[in-house]
Design a protein around this motif. Structure first.
Motif, PDB file in Angstrom:
ATOM      1  N   LEU A  71       0.804  -1.244   0.145  1.00  0.00           N
ATOM      2  CA  LEU A  71       0.043  -0.098  -0.181  1.00  0.00           C
ATOM      3  C   LEU A  71       0.838   1.236   0.004  1.00  0.00           C
ATOM      4  CD1 LEU A  71      -2.788   1.277  -0.039  1.00  0.00           C
ATOM      5  CD2 LEU A  71      -2.910   1.103   2.478  1.00  0.00           C
ATOM      6  N   ALA A  72       1.859   1.300   0.601  1.00  0.00           N
ATOM      7  CA  ALA A  72       2.888   2.337   0.578  1.00  0.00           C
ATOM      8  C   ALA A  72       3.306   2.742  -0.617  1.00  0.00           C
ATOM      9  CB  ALA A  72       4.191   1.865   1.630  1.00  0.00           C
ATOM     10  N   GLY A  73       3.207   2.061  -1.665  1.00  0.00           N
ATOM     11  CA  GLY A  73       3.830   2.180  -3.067  1.00  0.00           C
ATOM     12  C   GLY A  73       2.774   3.130  -3.877  1.00  0.00           C
ATOM     13  N   PHE A  74       1.691   3.301  -3.145  1.00  0.00           N
ATOM     14  CA  PHE A  74       0.516   4.243  -3.924  1.00  0.00           C
ATOM     15  C   PHE A  74       0.430   5.600  -3.533  1.00  0.00           C
ATOM     16  CE2 PHE A  74      -0.114  -0.227  -4.714  1.00  0.00           C
ATOM     17  CZ  PHE A  74      -0.417  -0.220  -6.327  1.00  0.00           C
ATOM     18  N   ASP A  75      -0.074   6.401  -4.260  1.00  0.00           N
ATOM     19  CA  ASP A  75      -0.327   7.811  -3.564  1.00  0.00           C
ATOM     20  C   ASP A  75      -1.756   7.868  -3.230  1.00  0.00           C
ATOM     21  OD1 ASP A  75      -0.483  10.645  -3.210  1.00  0.00           O
ATOM     22  OD2 ASP A  75      -0.386  11.176  -5.285  1.00  0.00           O
ATOM     23  N   SER A  76      -1.532   8.278  -1.956  1.00  0.00           N
ATOM     24  CA  SER A  76      -3.046   8.203  -1.210  1.00  0.00           C
ATOM     25  C   SER A  76      -3.987   9.470  -1.586  1.00  0.00           C
ATOM     26  CB  SER A  76      -2.780   8.200   0.105  1.00  0.00           C
ATOM     27  OG  SER A  76      -2.229   9.321   0.762  1.00  0.00           O
ATOM     28  N   GLY A  77      -3.242  10.530  -1.877  1.00  0.00           N
ATOM     29  CA  GLY A  77      -3.619  11.861  -2.359  1.00  0.00           C
ATOM     30  C   GLY A  77      -3.681  12.738  -0.970  1.00  0.00           C
ATOM     31  N   HIS A  78      -2.900  12.345   0.062  1.00  0.00           N
ATOM     32  CA  HIS A  78      -2.955  13.166   1.165  1.00  0.00           C
ATOM     33  C   HIS A  78      -1.377  13.573   1.212  1.00  0.00           C
ATOM     34  CE1 HIS A  78      -6.582  11.756   2.774  1.00  0.00           C
ATOM     35  NE2 HIS A  78      -6.236  10.486   2.579  1.00  0.00           N
ATOM     36  N   GLN A 127      -9.168  -0.782   5.044  1.00  0.00           N
ATOM     37  CA  GLN A 127     -10.105  -0.481   3.854  1.00  0.00           C
ATOM     38  C   GLN A 127      -9.314  -0.433   2.450  1.00  0.00           C
ATOM     39  OE1 GLN A 127     -11.170   3.351   4.809  1.00  0.00           O
ATOM     40  NE2 GLN A 127     -12.227   2.846   6.574  1.00  0.00           N
ATOM     41  N   GLN A 128      -8.010  -0.079   2.303  1.00  0.00           N
ATOM     42  CA  GLN A 128      -7.627   0.009   1.068  1.00  0.00           C
ATOM     43  C   GLN A 128      -6.524  -1.308   0.656  1.00  0.00           C
ATOM     44  OE1 GLN A 128      -8.439   2.249  -0.874  1.00  0.00           O
ATOM     45  NE2 GLN A 128      -9.608   3.346   0.882  1.00  0.00           N
ATOM     46  N   ALA A 129      -6.452  -2.065   1.606  1.00  0.00           N
ATOM     47  CA  ALA A 129      -5.463  -3.364   1.592  1.00  0.00           C
ATOM     48  C   ALA A 129      -6.012  -4.246   2.445  1.00  0.00           C
ATOM     49  CB  ALA A 129      -4.152  -3.092   1.677  1.00  0.00           C
ATOM     50  N   PRO A 130      -7.245  -4.743   2.125  1.00  0.00           N
ATOM     51  CA  PRO A 130      -8.051  -5.702   3.238  1.00  0.00           C
ATOM     52  C   PRO A 130      -7.193  -6.953   3.333  1.00  0.00           C
ATOM     53  CG  PRO A 130      -9.186  -5.415   1.208  1.00  0.00           C
ATOM     54  CD  PRO A 130      -8.307  -4.358   1.120  1.00  0.00           C
ATOM     55  N   THR A 131      -7.283  -7.598   4.334  1.00  0.00           N
ATOM     56  CA  THR A 131      -6.961  -8.997   4.388  1.00  0.00           C
ATOM     57  C   THR A 131      -7.702 -10.053   3.637  1.00  0.00           C
ATOM     58  OG1 THR A 131      -8.264  -9.369   6.209  1.00  0.00           O
ATOM     59  CG2 THR A 131      -6.188  -8.639   6.597  1.00  0.00           C
ATOM     60  N   HIS A 132      -9.023  -9.920   3.452  1.00  0.00           N
ATOM     61  CA  HIS A 132      -9.826 -10.975   2.830  1.00  0.00           C
ATOM     62  C   HIS A 132     -10.603 -10.519   1.864  1.00  0.00           C
ATOM     63  CE1 HIS A 132      -8.454 -12.944   6.308  1.00  0.00           C
ATOM     64  NE2 HIS A 132      -8.875 -14.263   5.816  1.00  0.00           N
ATOM     65  N   TYR A 133     -11.234 -11.277   0.790  1.00  0.00           N
ATOM     66  CA  TYR A 133     -12.416 -10.793   0.017  1.00  0.00           C
ATOM     67  C   TYR A 133     -13.363 -11.600   0.376  1.00  0.00           C
ATOM     68  CZ  TYR A 133     -14.998 -11.049  -4.471  1.00  0.00           C
ATOM     69  OH  TYR A 133     -15.784 -11.132  -5.320  1.00  0.00           O
ATOM     70  N   THR A 134     -14.694 -11.093   0.072  1.00  0.00           N
ATOM     71  CA  THR A 134     -15.728 -11.792   0.443  1.00  0.00           C
ATOM     72  C   THR A 134     -16.479 -12.201  -0.787  1.00  0.00           C
ATOM     73  OG1 THR A 134     -16.145 -11.092   2.505  1.00  0.00           O
ATOM     74  CG2 THR A 134     -17.937 -12.147   1.663  1.00  0.00           C
ATOM     75  N   THR A 135     -16.583 -13.379  -1.222  1.00  0.00           N
ATOM     76  CA  THR A 135     -17.270 -13.815  -2.446  1.00  0.00           C
ATOM     77  C   THR A 135     -18.684 -13.467  -2.626  1.00  0.00           C
ATOM     78  OG1 THR A 135     -17.673 -15.842  -2.018  1.00  0.00           O
ATOM     79  CG2 THR A 135     -15.448 -15.855  -2.792  1.00  0.00           C
ATOM     80  N   PRO A 136     -19.355 -13.688  -3.622  1.00  0.00           N
ATOM     81  CA  PRO A 136     -20.659 -13.430  -3.701  1.00  0.00           C
ATOM     82  C   PRO A 136     -21.605 -14.569  -2.825  1.00  0.00           C
ATOM     83  CG  PRO A 136     -20.000 -12.947  -5.839  1.00  0.00           C
ATOM     84  CD  PRO A 136     -18.698 -13.502  -5.073  1.00  0.00           C
ATOM     85  N   TRP A 143      -7.278   3.079  -2.771  1.00  0.00           N
ATOM     86  CA  TRP A 143      -7.775   4.111  -3.296  1.00  0.00           C
ATOM     87  C   TRP A 143      -8.222   4.157  -4.640  1.00  0.00           C
ATOM     88  CZ3 TRP A 143      -3.054   4.537  -0.846  1.00  0.00           C
ATOM     89  CH2 TRP A 143      -3.107   4.895   0.709  1.00  0.00           C
ATOM     90  N   GLY A 144      -8.863   2.852  -5.074  1.00  0.00           N
ATOM     91  CA  GLY A 144      -9.406   2.581  -6.464  1.00  0.00           C
ATOM     92  C   GLY A 144      -8.532   2.577  -7.658  1.00  0.00           C
ATOM     93  N   GLN A 145      -7.095   2.412  -7.071  1.00  0.00           N
ATOM     94  CA  GLN A 145      -5.946   2.327  -8.279  1.00  0.00           C
ATOM     95  C   GLN A 145      -5.457   0.913  -8.781  1.00  0.00           C
ATOM     96  OE1 GLN A 145      -2.668   5.383  -7.178  1.00  0.00           O
ATOM     97  NE2 GLN A 145      -3.611   5.568  -5.354  1.00  0.00           N
ATOM     98  N   VAL A 146      -5.818   0.072  -8.040  1.00  0.00           N
ATOM     99  CA  VAL A 146      -5.564  -1.383  -8.709  1.00  0.00           C
ATOM    100  C   VAL A 146      -6.480  -2.290  -8.430  1.00  0.00           C
ATOM    101  CG1 VAL A 146      -4.064  -3.440  -8.036  1.00  0.00           C
ATOM    102  CG2 VAL A 146      -3.106  -0.836  -7.719  1.00  0.00           C
ATOM    103  N   PRO A 147      -7.259  -3.032  -9.688  1.00  0.00           N
ATOM    104  CA  PRO A 147      -8.232  -4.039  -9.423  1.00  0.00           C
ATOM    105  C   PRO A 147      -7.733  -5.318  -8.563  1.00  0.00           C
ATOM    106  CG  PRO A 147      -7.153  -3.978 -11.704  1.00  0.00           C
ATOM    107  CD  PRO A 147      -6.675  -3.019 -10.786  1.00  0.00           C
ATOM    108  N   LEU A 148      -8.526  -5.773  -7.960  1.00  0.00           N
ATOM    109  CA  LEU A 148      -8.240  -7.135  -7.508  1.00  0.00           C
ATOM    110  C   LEU A 148      -8.110  -8.348  -8.441  1.00  0.00           C
ATOM    111  CD1 LEU A 148      -7.656  -8.947  -4.686  1.00  0.00           C
ATOM    112  CD2 LEU A 148     -10.157  -9.248  -4.603  1.00  0.00           C
TER     113      LEU A 148
END
Length: 855
Positions: free
Chosen positions: A683-690, A746-755, A789-794
């Motif tokens: 996550l540190a490799g991306f610009d957060s806008g802050h 929020q921006q690098a969550p540990t898990h993804y929940t499937t449908p 922050w929306g920059q990388v699709p899973l």
């Protein structure tokens, strides 16, 4: 001399020095500059009864020119023509021209800076750019500018940059004239090899060299001059040539260490009228006149001393000659008539040779120069005018060495020891050995001084023994003592190199007089030599005290941090401690050539003020635990260590931190800790806008900030085993604020929940976050979620019912519309009991197996 090419321009040279302060003369080989010019200038009225000093780069040239000029005047040496070399001077009140080596002039300048009895200094063969020539010229320019505006300087050379030398001679406002003279040379044809030799190693060179010598002998009628790199090569070539008979031909070696009478045999026509094959080093390139040469065979090699500033050591290396040097050698074949030059390289290799040899000042140990400058009152070489300024790194290293030897103060002034050391004409190291011998040896004053001067004499010249099967200096001293007592019996007992031994005895005798001793002591016993030689060598070479590396025979660690090695079967290989005097300058494990055994107790006494005691806490690799020891160091050499009792807990913790700063693997890096770090660093490799970027906890940061995130939690932890109880994840998480932890979730969550509601761990180890999930669980998911922050699709690694990858995509919408149908077509045949619907987005996510029909 009436037919020498330089004769027509002698009036111009005489007038140039009458009207100007300095003159630079370029005269091609054979012009006669070394002989005709000095004699002509003796007639100059501006001498006013003062001398002319003629500087030559080699002792052999000094004596040869002195005898030749004296003969021209019908006099003996020491009348109007005199000379001085080390330990030998032949002058009188009549002497008007004194021929000296360059180092002699430096001593004269230090003793009499005005050169009160000298009107003109001539620098001959200046193109050789020896260290002493550069120094002497700079000092003479300083004298001319500050003390003697009537002192004249003449620089002569065969190959020289006239404008550069003229600019140097005019640096202090002096007026400078130029002159040029052609040489007396006939055409010399060049003969090259048809193809290059495999290497420059002498074993590869020797057969082709012998063949060229034989070819030259067959194709010419007079004497042949062969240029070789060194004395060893001369000996081997002579042995090979003498294996077969040569009709009416004699082999004559020529190098600096030969006895004068043996040198003379190479220079003059053979008394019995035989042809000569003169086997010479580069000593025969210039100055010397060798009668009767019609062919030159050039190996194209020369021996150079290269100083390695990182190790403080000098290595003798065999190198290709330059084009200028090759031309000088070639010219020797055309002095009397048309000649031939046979070159042991190809014509294309000739084009690749360097134009000139680099000046010695760029690649030499500058300790002697540094000491001379300090005595002159110069601490910064930039205060003088130089043809080539001394390299700063070399000069700084020389100053550091001289300070370690007590020859310079911390501010760069010469000490009393330093002034005395310069009088010896040896390297500062060897002078220190002689000056301080009484203070370190358990011998009488006469014995200590005799041993020191014997050792220094042996080390100042080439080896006094013919073979280098061992490096033991004690054996050399025994041989020298025996030779002093009885030359004949010594030569039977030892493989004596007679010329080198004679020179060593002469040097030792001269040095002993400087120490106010009239005669050497009686021979010392073997036991005395073994006890004392190492002390004296260590005194001169404190950076080369050597300790054997564990049980490894013949491998040593030096106090300057470098490695060194002896020949495998050298008797010294079993010694635990050595004082090393000579070794090559290789960067790793230099070969030891001369050394003496040393006792650790002597090291403690000699270097008591330089030995440091340091507590050391580090890893004992065999036990995997911290070791606390008290160590004793001489510079970079560990002398001894003993366990440190009751080490301070705070010190142990500092040792732990120092160990971890080198290697973090001693911490318990559990799987969840590593997964968390991957998320953070991704996550540190991306610009957060802050304004404040998200922190990066990479390896460099973790090591650099141990005091922040780890040290506060080490209370009570004093062992590597104790580190295993630490919760590293908790310590690292505490470095994030609450807000940052929320952003991470929020921006690098540990898990993804499937449908289907199944939680799948996200893998952050690759370039893009990825989840692996059975395809049927994704029915109904229209797009790939976006992180950072929306920059990388899973990225989804879609699996078959057997959990094997069947598709990787970060664009689910496109997958359902295109690739899915090819996948489904293929999978239906493999897994017919599983769901592969035509409308996957309308299908309920979950189990892949088809539902059983209702009964």
């Amino acid at each position: 001399m009436a037919d020498l090419p330089i004769i027509p321009i002698l009036p111009a040279i005489r007038q140039g020095l009458a009207e100007h302060d300095n003159l630079v003369l370029q005269a091609e080989p054979g012009a006669g500059k070394s002989t005709a010019v000095p004699l002509e200038l003796l007639k100059s009225p501006w001498l006013n009864g003062r001398k002319v000093l003629l500087l030559e780069p080699r002792r052999l040239a000094v004596k040869s020119i002195a005898y030749y000029l004296s003969e021209q005047l019908g006099e003996t040496v020491g009348q109007r023509i005199g000379y001085q070399i080390r330990n030998e001077r032949r002058v009188s009140r009549e002497t008007q021209l004194e021929i000296v080596t360059e180092g002699i002039l430096t001593r004269r300048l230090q003793q009499d800076p005005e050169l009160s009895d000298v009107a003109l200094v001539i620098f001959d063969e200046f193109h050789e750019r020896s260290l002493h020539a550069d120094l002497a010229l700079s000092l003479c320019l300083d004298v001319q500018a500050a003390l003697r505006d009537d002192l004249r300087l003449l620089v002569m050379s065969a190959t020289i940059d006239l404008d550069a030398v003229q600019s140097l001679l005019a640096a202090n406002g002096a007026s400078v004239a130029q002159a040029q003279a052609p040489g007396r040379t006939y055409p010399v044809s060049e003969h090259y090899l048809p193809k290059p030799l495999a290497s420059t190693h002498f074993r590869e060179v020797l057969p082709a060299l012998i063949q060229q010598i034989r070819q030259a002998w067959q194709e010419t009628e007079k004497d042949i001059l062969v240029f070789l790199a060194g004395q060893g090569e001369i000996r081997r070539v002579q042995e090979r040539l003498e294996e077969t008979p040569w009709s009416n031909t004699v082999m004559r070696p020529l190098y600096g260490a030969l006895k004068p009478e043996e040198q003379e045999l190479a220079l003059v026509p053979d008394a019995d009228g035989r042809r000569k094959v003169v086997l010479a080093t580069n000593i025969a390139e210039t100055s010397l006149t060798i009668d009767g040469i019609s062919a030159v065979v050039d190996s194209g090699l020369s021996r150079k001393a290269l100083y390695d500033v990182s190790s403080g050591m000098t290595a003798l290396t065999t190198q290709r000659v330059s084009k200028a040097s090759a031309e000088q050698r070639k010219g020797r074949a055309g002095r009397l008539a048309a000649g031939r030059a046979y070159r042991l390289w190809t014509e294309s290799q000739q084009l690749q040779l360097a134009d000139f040899d680099p000046p010695e000042i760029e690649q030499a140990d500058l300790s002697a120069v540094c000491l001379e400058l300090a005595i002159w009152g110069i601490h910064n070489p930039a205060d003088l005018n130089w043809m080539t300024p001394p390299p700063k790194a070399h000069f700084d290293a020389a100053q550091a060495l001289l300070m370690a030897l007590d020859l310079l103060t911390d501010t760069g002034q010469a000490t009393d020891w330093g002034r005395k050391a310069a009088e010896f004409g040896w390297s500062p190291r060897l002078a220190v050995m002689c000056l301080k011998a009484e203070s370190v040896c358990d011998l009488s004053p006469n014995q200590a001084k005799t041993l020191a001067t014997d050792l220094a004499a042996i080390l100042s010249e080439r080896d006094v023994l013919q073979t280098r099967d061992d490096a033991d200096l004690v054996q050399r001293v025994l041989a020298l003592q025996a030779y002093r007592q009885n030359r004949s019996s010594a030569c039977q007992a030892y493989p004596v190199q007679r010329s080198a031994m004679e020179q060593a005895l002469k040097n030792a005798r001269s040095a002993l007089k400087k120490l106010n001793e009239s005669s050497p002591c009686q021979p010392l016993s073997l036991a005395m030599l073994q006890a004392e030689c190492g002390k004296l060598v260590a005194l001169a070479y404190p950076d080369r005290v050597a300790k054997r590396r564990g049980a490894k025979a013949a491998r040593f660690q030096l106090s300057n941090g470098k490695g060194a090695v002896l020949a495998e079967f050298d008797p010294l290989a079993q010694q635990d401690w050595l004082a090393v005097a000579q070794l090559d300058g290789q960067r790793q494990d230099g070969r030891i050539y001369l050394a003496a055994p040393l006792d650790v107790a002597d090291i403690e006494t000699l270097f008591a003020e330089q030995i440091e005691e340091r507590p050391y806490l580090g890893l004992n690799k065999s036990k995997g635990e911290l070791a606390a020891v008290q160590q004793r160091w001489l510079h970079r050499l560990l002398l001894s260590e003993k366990p440190l009792k009751n080490p301070d807990p705070d010190t142990l913790q500092k040792a732990l931190l120092a160990l971890l700063a080198e290697d973090l693997s001693y911490l318990p890096w559990r799987e969840n800790t590593q997964a968390w770090l991957k998320r953070v660093n991704w996550l540190a490799g991306f610009d957060s806008g802050h304004e404040t970027p998200f922190p990066n906890f990479d390896q460099a940061w973790l090591k650099a900030h141990l005091d922040d995130w780890l040290a506060p939690y080490l209370n009570g932890v004093t062992t590597i085993k104790g580190l295993q109880s630490l919760d590293v994840l908790m310590l690292l998480q505490s470095q994030l604020t609450y807000e940052q932890q929320q952003v991470l979730a929020q921006q690098a969550p540990t898990h993804y929940t499937t449908p289907s509601g199944h939680r799948v761990r996200i893998d952050y180890s690759g370039a893009s976050p990825k989840v692996s999930v059975i395809l049927q669980e994704m029915f109904g998911e229209l797009t790939s979620p976006r992180l950072a922050w929306g920059q990388v699709p899973l990225t989804f690694e879609l699996l078959s019912p057997a959990r094997r990858p069947i598709q990787v995509t970060s664009d689910l919408a496109n997958f359902w519309q295109t690739s899915y149908f090819e996948v489904a077509k293929d999978m239906k045949g493999r897994y017919p009991k599983h769901r592969w619907p035509d409308k996957p987005l309308e299908e309920k996510p979950g189990r892949s197996v088809k539902s059983k029909p209702a009964q």
